[in-house]
Write an enzyme that holds these catalytic residues in place. Structure first.
Site, PDB file in Angstrom:
ATOM      1  CG  HIS A   1     -33.541   2.916  21.382  1.00 34.19           C
ATOM      2  ND1 HIS A   1     -32.412   3.348  20.751  1.00 34.19           N
ATOM      3  CD2 HIS A   1     -34.578   3.279  20.586  1.00 34.19           C
ATOM      4  CE1 HIS A   1     -32.755   3.972  19.624  1.00 34.19           C
ATOM      5  NE2 HIS A   1     -34.067   3.931  19.501  1.00 34.19           N
ATOM      6  CD  GLU A   2     -38.386   2.500  21.117  1.00 38.92           C
ATOM      7  OE1 GLU A   2     -38.821   3.652  20.919  1.00 38.92           O
ATOM      8  OE2 GLU A   2     -37.848   1.825  20.235  1.00 38.92           O
TER       9      GLU A   2
ATOM     10  CG  HIS B   1     -36.888   7.998  20.892  1.00 39.60           C
ATOM     11  ND1 HIS B   1     -36.183   8.854  20.094  1.00 39.60           N
ATOM     12  CD2 HIS B   1     -36.656   6.749  20.395  1.00 39.60           C
ATOM     13  CE1 HIS B   1     -35.556   8.169  19.152  1.00 39.60           C
ATOM     14  NE2 HIS B   1     -35.824   6.896  19.315  1.00 39.60           N
TER      15      HIS B   1
ATOM     16  CG  HIS C   1     -35.204  14.563  23.055  1.00 38.13           C
ATOM     17  ND1 HIS C   1     -34.789  14.382  21.754  1.00 38.13           N
ATOM     18  CD2 HIS C   1     -34.874  15.846  23.356  1.00 38.13           C
ATOM     19  CE1 HIS C   1     -34.235  15.496  21.313  1.00 38.13           C
ATOM     20  NE2 HIS C   1     -34.283  16.397  22.255  1.00 38.13           N
TER      21      HIS C   1
END
Length: 793
Positions: free
Chosen positions: A557-558, A561, A564
């Protein structure tokens, strides 16, 4: 000079983040992280295979890490923190802030004095650079003051942060900047010259200026500032002041049968009573285990009833937000908060949420039917849910007692998971993670690993600092920070830095690289990932850091980010990486969770820490069956709980601005009575006021729907783009997603990104309805649903 408004960075806590309201020059203080290498050539030293092996070993072997990280410790060359040339000592933070402030002041003077066509044509880039200079100090200082172990450095970073944040607030009320930018944006001879990115940044800054009340007469502006500060203080008090109306529920020992005897002994008093606190872990354990329904009911109601002063804080907060919206010309605070989001209006959010409730309802009814069959007799009540879910989980655990599942973490050493992320990024996007030695002074802790991100051509494109191991006083919450955003550096900036005394690096010493195929210098994104995993053994003997499946999903999940930020390398920093609409920002991170445990991806990396044997097909099947079983037991009801909270958030912030007294408890029960599948207690003795514990009402005001909105979109992209009969790691699908979503950062409307990645042939995008956005598009996303695996990370 305005009072400083409290600023919170957007970091993930179990995927729910506190989001600051945007300010014109707070665009800089964003949600990703730092670091970019100066010695880019080092990224190409090793072969791809050797890089891959090194990546695993630097995280799994402490002896290897010591040898690897000490290679450059004896060098006379030193680095500032995260390569920032100023940050070699606490005093450096003051110098960093003051130098940046002087550069800001020169840009402000230039913008205010603009009079020629060329002056106005450069204005969008000038304002973006102004924002970047502010963020350079604010983002990095805010990270350091929260994560550096040295108190002197924490204090120095706090002072630098305060100096720059106060100056940002002054700029937010400098009407000349707003007037000049509006003049530029209204001139066709200027806008026809601007790139799409420049037009987008100008629009964002004009909107943010308006949100700061800069266009208001002095009296109204003064009231706006006072209201904003009142809201900030009330919000802080509300988040920190959550408390139940009663501190304990005192029960007879005979009424708590089923509760763990160890817990009973810890709580029991001499007179055979068991006082159970109404906050903390004990009441949750009791609700899952106490056999007596009346006891569970008393615990449920008491633990969900807030103190009167906490409810008063909330209602005062909502009233002041409504007044602020009225002052700004909006019919409600939700209309004000959503105007620059994908949703646009509270009506559109309600359409999404009510459609999502309907999409989720059949699965909810299926779950509750199975629980009702266990209870028998009287109807299932809210205080029964946790108890019967625990019963089903226990039955499932007994029926599927599996040594295979207990061994799964042995195949998830931290090093192999990082290796898997690099291999996945290489297959999907053509970028990989390369461990890089650091110079003395470059990291804030000796256990921080630096990774350079390189593309297939060997070009260095980003820096990630991985602070993944536990230590005293470190926050346990996983988070992603952008220490510096990507942007193009102009030749004027390079000349300005060279002319300084002494000469300065145009990116403060932090990583830069030349754009491929051009002579444009780029500021590389620098990112920090923070987790709280156990350390590997010092000796190197025994198992390395082994992760649970939940921790693997958290790390993916991290990294969502981070990717991105890495791939969203726009020419201007105000729209780079994760600087996008709040209700679009979680999409890449949520989608990454689906990759974490997909079979094809597990085959890339899941290997036993000692034997190097791959995770077997039967173990993958067991993991998948376990996830689905847990989702079938409670996933849909968990999803409904999130939807209900988002509906409550919308109801509170859609209240009219006419000054009518607010009864937050009535509104809360109206929402639950209308939409909750379980009965909502309505008589006065059973009514709860759980909204007093809903701290996200402050940080997420009117935008709590964002996470489940992005979950629905991620679920759709996963199935329609990455799971259409191909492998999950299909390069064509990765390029499509990169080109339609990731590379744009915040420089493209979120609806255009979603429509683009799904494609014109997708039934959900018939007649181009998604690209237009609006209420029907929000309904369509609601129809996609959230899946059945329960609440995500």
């Amino acid at each position: 000079m305005l009072n400083t408004v409290r600023y919170r960075p957007w970091t993930c806590k179990d995927c729910l983040r506190l989001v600051k309201s945007r300010r014109p020059f707070a665009t800089a203080a964003a949600s990703t992280d730092p670091r970019a290498a100066i010695d880019y050539a080092a990224a190409n030293k090793f072969s791809k295979i050797r890089d891959d092996d090194t990546l695993r070993r630097v995280f799994d072997s402490r002896p290897f890490w010591r040898e690897f990280s000490h290679k450059r410790l004896n060098t006379s060359k030193r680095s500032g923190l995260v390569q920032n040339q100023y940050l070699t000592s606490p005093e450096g933070f003051r110098q960093f802030a003051e130098t940046s402030l002087q550069k800001c002041q020169r840009i402000v003077s230039k913008v205010l004095a603009a009079s020629t066509l060329n002056d106005y044509r450069s204005m969008a880039r000038d304002m973006d650079r102004l924002s970047d200079l502010l963020c350079r100090v604010i983002d990095l200082s805010d990270f350091v003051r929260s994560n550096h172990p040295d108190q002197q450095i924490q204090e120095a970073a706090t002072q630098a942060y305060a100096l720059m944040f106060e100056y940002m607030n002054i700029l937010n009320t400098t009407t000349g900047l707003y007037d000049q930018l509006k003049k530029a944006a209204a001139n066709p001879e200027v806008t026809s010259y601007w790139s799409d990115a420049e037009k987008m940044v100008a629009q964002i800054l004009i909107k943010d200026f308006s949100n700061s009340a800069i266009h208001m007469p002095p009296k109204e502006r003064h009231r706006f500032v006072n209201l904003s500060n009142d809201i900030s203080q009330l919000g802080s008090d509300f988040v920190n002041g959550a408390e139940p109306a009663k501190s304990h529920v005192v029960l007879n020992k005979s009424s708590v049968q089923g509760l763990d005897p160890v817990v009973v002994r810890q709580l029991q008093r001499w007179n055979n009573t068991v006082p159970i606190p109404t906050s903390g872990i004990e009441p949750k354990i009791a609700l899952r285990s106490v056999h007596d329904e009346s006891t569970r009911k008393e615990l449920y109601i008491t633990t969900r009833t807030s103190s009167k002063r906490q409810i008063h804080r909330l209602e005062e907060l909502l009233s002041k937000r409504a007044e602020l919206a009225k002052l700004s010309g909006y019919s409600s605070y939700a209309h004000m908060a959503l105007s620059d989001k994908m949703a646009k209006t509270p009506e559109a959010v309600s359409n999404f949420l009510t459609t999502l409730i309907d999409s989720n309802r059949p699965q909810v009814q299926e779950e509750l039917f199975k629980l009702q069959s266990m209870k028998k007799g009287s109807p299932l009540q809210p205080w029964d849910h946790a108890y019967y879910v625990q019963n089903r989980l226990t039955q499932y655990a007994i029926s599927r007692r599996s040594r295979e599942l207990s061994r799964v973490p042995e195949f998830f050493s931290l090093g192999t998971v990082m290796q898997g992320l690099s291999r996945l990024f290489d297959r999907l996007y053509g970028v990989r993670l390369v461990p890089q030695e650091t110079l003395p002074g470059e990291t804030w802790n000796s256990d921080v690993r630096r990774l350079d991100v390189v593309n297939e051509s060997g070009h260095h494109i980003a820096v990630i600092y991985c602070d993944l191991f536990t230590r005293p006083n470190k926050s346990p919450n996983p988070a992603h920070f952008t220490l510096r955003c990507a942007r193009e550096i102009s030749t004027d900036e390079i000349a300005e830095s060279a002319a300084m005394e002494p000469p300065s690096h145009p990116n403060d010493g932090m990583a830069t690289a030349m754009n491929a195929g051009s002579q444009t210098l780029r500021q590389l994104p620098t990112i920090a990932l923070v987790c709280d995993f156990p350390e590997p053994p010092v000796s190197g003997n025994g198992p390395p850091t082994l992760l649970t499946e939940h921790s693997v999903r958290t790390l993916f999940h991290e990294m969502g980010h981070a990717v991105h930020s890495i791939l969203g390398q726009t020419p201007l920093q105000s729209i780079s990486g994760t600087r996008c609409a709040t209700d679009f920002a979680e999409l890449p991170s949520v989608l990454m969770e689906s990759f974490a445990t997909a079979r094809e991806v597990l085959s890339l990396y899941a290997r036993h820490w000692e034997t190097d044997q791959p995770l077997s097909e039967s173990m993958m099947r067991s993991m998948e069956a376990d996830r689905l079983a847990h989702g079938d037991i409670y996933g849909a009801v968990e999803n409904e709980a999130q939807i209900l909270m988002a509906l409550v958030d919308q109801a509170y912030h859609s209240l009219p601005t006419d000054g009518t007294p607010i009864n937050s408890t009535d509104i809360y029960h109206q929402v639950f009575s209308a939409h909750c599948a379980l009965p909502d207690p309505q008589d006065s003795s059973n009514r709860t006021s759980w909204q007093g514990f809903f701290g996200h009402l402050y940080g997420y005001g009117a935008t709590y729907y964002s996470y489940i909105f992005d979950r629905a979109i991620a679920n759709k992209i996963w199935h329609d783009v990455f799971q259409t009969g191909k492998l999950s790691i299909d390069r064509a699908a990765g390029e499509r997603y990169k080109n339609e979503v990731l590379r744009w950062g915040g420089g493209r409307n979120g609806w255009s990104c979603v429509a683009g990645v799904l494609g014109d042939n997708n039934p959900s995008n018939a007649d181009g309805r998604l690209a237009e956005g609006g209420e029907e598009a929000m309904r369509e996303v609601g129809r996609w649903g959230l899946g059945r695996e329960g609440v995500s990370t």
